[in-house]
Scaffold this motif. Structure first.
Motif, PDB file in Angstrom:
ATOM      1  N   ALA A 122       0.816  -1.206   0.000  1.00  0.00           N
ATOM      2  CA  ALA A 122       0.000   0.000   0.000  1.00  0.00           C
ATOM      3  C   ALA A 122       0.856   1.265   0.000  1.00  0.00           C
ATOM      4  O   ALA A 122       0.441   2.306  -0.536  1.00  0.00           O
ATOM      5  CB  ALA A 122      -0.930  -0.006   1.219  1.00  0.00           C
ATOM      6  N   LEU A 123       2.039   1.197   0.598  1.00  0.00           N
ATOM      7  CA  LEU A 123       2.899   2.370   0.706  1.00  0.00           C
ATOM      8  C   LEU A 123       3.876   2.511  -0.454  1.00  0.00           C
ATOM      9  O   LEU A 123       4.538   3.543  -0.582  1.00  0.00           O
ATOM     10  CB  LEU A 123       3.696   2.308   2.019  1.00  0.00           C
ATOM     11  N   LEU A 124       3.973   1.494  -1.299  1.00  0.00           N
ATOM     12  CA  LEU A 124       4.945   1.498  -2.401  1.00  0.00           C
ATOM     13  C   LEU A 124       4.675   2.648  -3.359  1.00  0.00           C
ATOM     14  O   LEU A 124       3.576   2.782  -3.902  1.00  0.00           O
ATOM     15  CB  LEU A 124       4.884   0.155  -3.138  1.00  0.00           C
ATOM     16  N   GLY A 125       5.670   3.501  -3.546  1.00  0.00           N
ATOM     17  CA  GLY A 125       5.545   4.621  -4.476  1.00  0.00           C
ATOM     18  C   GLY A 125       4.836   5.832  -3.917  1.00  0.00           C
ATOM     19  O   GLY A 125       4.689   6.842  -4.618  1.00  0.00           O
ATOM     20  N   LEU A 126       4.420   5.792  -2.665  1.00  0.00           N
ATOM     21  CA  LEU A 126       3.668   6.892  -2.060  1.00  0.00           C
ATOM     22  C   LEU A 126       4.628   7.927  -1.468  1.00  0.00           C
ATOM     23  O   LEU A 126       5.513   7.572  -0.673  1.00  0.00           O
ATOM     24  CB  LEU A 126       2.749   6.327  -0.974  1.00  0.00           C
ATOM     25  N   PHE A 127       4.462   9.190  -1.849  1.00  0.00           N
ATOM     26  CA  PHE A 127       5.293  10.287  -1.324  1.00  0.00           C
ATOM     27  C   PHE A 127       6.794   9.955  -1.393  1.00  0.00           C
ATOM     28  O   PHE A 127       7.508  10.043  -0.403  1.00  0.00           O
ATOM     29  CB  PHE A 127       4.893  10.618   0.116  1.00  0.00           C
ATOM     30  N   PHE A 128       7.216   9.565  -2.588  1.00  0.00           N
ATOM     31  CA  PHE A 128       8.625   9.267  -2.863  1.00  0.00           C
ATOM     32  C   PHE A 128       9.164   8.140  -1.957  1.00  0.00           C
ATOM     33  O   PHE A 128      10.344   8.098  -1.621  1.00  0.00           O
ATOM     34  CB  PHE A 128       9.492  10.514  -2.689  1.00  0.00           C
ATOM     35  N   ASN A 129       8.293   7.257  -1.541  1.00  0.00           N
ATOM     36  CA  ASN A 129       8.632   6.080  -0.709  1.00  0.00           C
ATOM     37  C   ASN A 129       9.139   6.448   0.690  1.00  0.00           C
ATOM     38  O   ASN A 129       9.707   5.591   1.380  1.00  0.00           O
ATOM     39  CB  ASN A 129       9.679   5.199  -1.409  1.00  0.00           C
ATOM     40  N   VAL A 130       8.922   7.667   1.128  1.00  0.00           N
ATOM     41  CA  VAL A 130       9.330   8.046   2.484  1.00  0.00           C
ATOM     42  C   VAL A 130       8.544   7.259   3.542  1.00  0.00           C
ATOM     43  O   VAL A 130       9.143   6.715   4.486  1.00  0.00           O
ATOM     44  CB  VAL A 130       9.179   9.568   2.705  1.00  0.00           C
ATOM     45  N   PRO A 131       7.204   7.166   3.444  1.00  0.00           N
ATOM     46  CA  PRO A 131       6.473   6.334   4.421  1.00  0.00           C
ATOM     47  C   PRO A 131       6.925   4.875   4.391  1.00  0.00           C
ATOM     48  O   PRO A 131       6.979   4.222   5.434  1.00  0.00           O
ATOM     49  CB  PRO A 131       5.013   6.466   3.985  1.00  0.00           C
ATOM     50  N   LEU A 132       7.263   4.382   3.205  1.00  0.00           N
ATOM     51  CA  LEU A 132       7.738   3.006   3.081  1.00  0.00           C
ATOM     52  C   LEU A 132       9.042   2.821   3.844  1.00  0.00           C
ATOM     53  O   LEU A 132       9.226   1.818   4.560  1.00  0.00           O
ATOM     54  CB  LEU A 132       7.931   2.650   1.608  1.00  0.00           C
ATOM     55  N   LEU A 133       9.959   3.775   3.725  1.00  0.00           N
ATOM     56  CA  LEU A 133      11.234   3.702   4.445  1.00  0.00           C
ATOM     57  C   LEU A 133      11.006   3.723   5.953  1.00  0.00           C
ATOM     58  O   LEU A 133      11.655   2.970   6.693  1.00  0.00           O
ATOM     59  CB  LEU A 133      12.132   4.858   4.033  1.00  0.00           C
TER      60      LEU A 133
END
Length: 284
Positions: free
Chosen positions: A60-71
Motif C-alpha cells: 500500500a505504501l509502495l511509491g507513495l510520497f517518494f517512498n518516504v512512508p515506506l522507508l
C-alpha cells in the motif's frame, strides 16, 4: 535501501532499544495468550497471517510520497524485529550480580539467558559457564544474525520475511516461558525454525570457524553441511566453542563477556559483507 535501513536499525537498537517496549516479542504476547490449542498448522497459519499483513502494508505504501512512508515502515519493522531488547538487560544484570558474587541474582539471570535450551542438570561450574557462552552466542544469532539474514535475502520484501521469522522466534520464546515442553512440541515451532535456521547457521558458523582454530573448526563446518538432524543450536555453538577455546572458562564475568565480544565481531563481519555487496551492486 537494505544497507541504509540496516545501519539505521542497528544504530537505533543500540541507542534506544533498552527494554521490551520496542520488542515485537512483547507486543505479541496479547495474541499468544489467546491461543488455547497448539499445532504446526496453527503456527504456520499465524506466521503466514503476520507476513500477509506486512506485505499488504508495504504494498500500500509502495511509491507513495517518494517512498518516504515506506522507508519509515521498513525501519519500524527492523527495530521491532532485530535486537535483543530485554534480553540484553538480563545480560547486564547477570554481569552486575556475578561481579558482586550475588549467587541468587546471577543464577536467576543465567536462567533467563538459557531459557530456550536450558542447562544440563548436574554440570560443574566450568560446564555451566560454557553453556552460558553457548546461550549468548545463540541469542546473538536469534536476535541479530538470523533476522538480518532474512531481511537481506528478502530484498525488496525483506521486512515480510523478517516479520515472519521474528514472529516464530517470539512464539518459541513465549511457549518456552509459559507453556509445557509437550505443548511447545505440539506447536511445531522448533521444527519450523530448525529448517529456517539451516542456511543462516552455516553462514554464521563459517565466520566462527575462520576466526577460531581452523584445523578443527573447518572440518566440523564441512561435516555440518550434510547434517540435517543435529539441532542448529548445537551446530552453531560447537563451531563457536572452537573460537572460544583460548578464552577463560572459569570466570563468571569474563567467560560470558568473551562470547558476547566474539558474537559482536561476527555481526560486524555481516555488516561489512552487506556493505561490500551493496557497493558492487549485488544488493539494492
Amino acid at each position: 535501501m537494505t544497507l541504509f535501513t540496516m545501519l539505521l536499525v542497528l544504530a537505533a537498537e543500540r541507542l534506544f532499544k533498552l527494554g521490551e517496549h520496542w520488542q515485537l516479542d512483547n507486543r505479541l504476547e496479547v495474541l499468544f495468550r489467546r491461543v488455547k490449542r497448539y499445532s504446526m498448522f496453527r503456527t504456520l497459519s499465524m506466521t503466514v497471517l503476520v507476513m500477509l499483513v506486512t506485505f499488504l502494508i508495504l504494498r500500500a505504501l509502495l511509491g507513495l510520497f517518494f517512498n518516504v512512508p515506506l522507508l519509515v515502515v521498513w525501519i519500524l519493522i527492523g527495530v521491532l524485529c532485530i535486537g535483543a531488547g530485554k534480553v540484553r538487560l538480563h545480560y547486564h544484570a547477570y554481569l552486575k550480580a556475578a561481579a558482586r558474587n550475588d549467587s541468587h541474582a546471577h543464577n536467576a539471570m543465567a536462567n533467563e539467558l538459557t531459557l530456550i535450551h536450558g542447562v544440563p542438570p548436574g554440570c560443574n561450574e566450568r560446564e555451566f559457564l560454557r553453556e552460558l557462552q553457548n546461550a549468548l552466542v545463540w541469542i546473538n544469532f536469534r536476535f541479530y544474525l538470523a533476522p538480518l539474514f532474512w531481511f537481506i535475502v528478502g530484498a525488496s520484501w525483506g521486512p515480510v520475511l523478517l516479520a515472519g521469522y521474528a514472529f516464530l522466534r517470539a512464539w518459541q520464546s513465549w511457549l518456552a516461558r509459559y507453556q509445557t515442553p509437550n505443548e511447545r512440541q505440539q506447536s511445531g515451532v522448533d521444527a519450523i525454525l530448525h529448517v529456517l535456521d539451516w542456511v543462516p547457521v552455516r553462514l554464521a558458523g563459517v565466520v566462527y570457524a575462520l576466526v577460531g582454530h581452523g584445523e578443527k573448526a573447518l572440518p566440523a563446518w564441512f561435516a555440518s553441511l550434510g547434517d540435517g538432524h543435529t539441532s542448529q543450536y548445537h551446530v552453531l555453538t560447537r563451531l563457536a566453542q572452537f573460537s572460544l577455546a583460548r578464552e577463560p572458562h572459569l570466570d563468571k564475568v569474563e567467560t560470558p563477556k568473551a562470547a558476547v565480544s566474539m558474537a559482536k565481531k561476527t555481526s560486524l563481519v555481516l555488516v561489512v559483507v552487506v556493505a561490500l555487496l551493496t557497493i558492487y551492486g549485488t544488493l539494492i
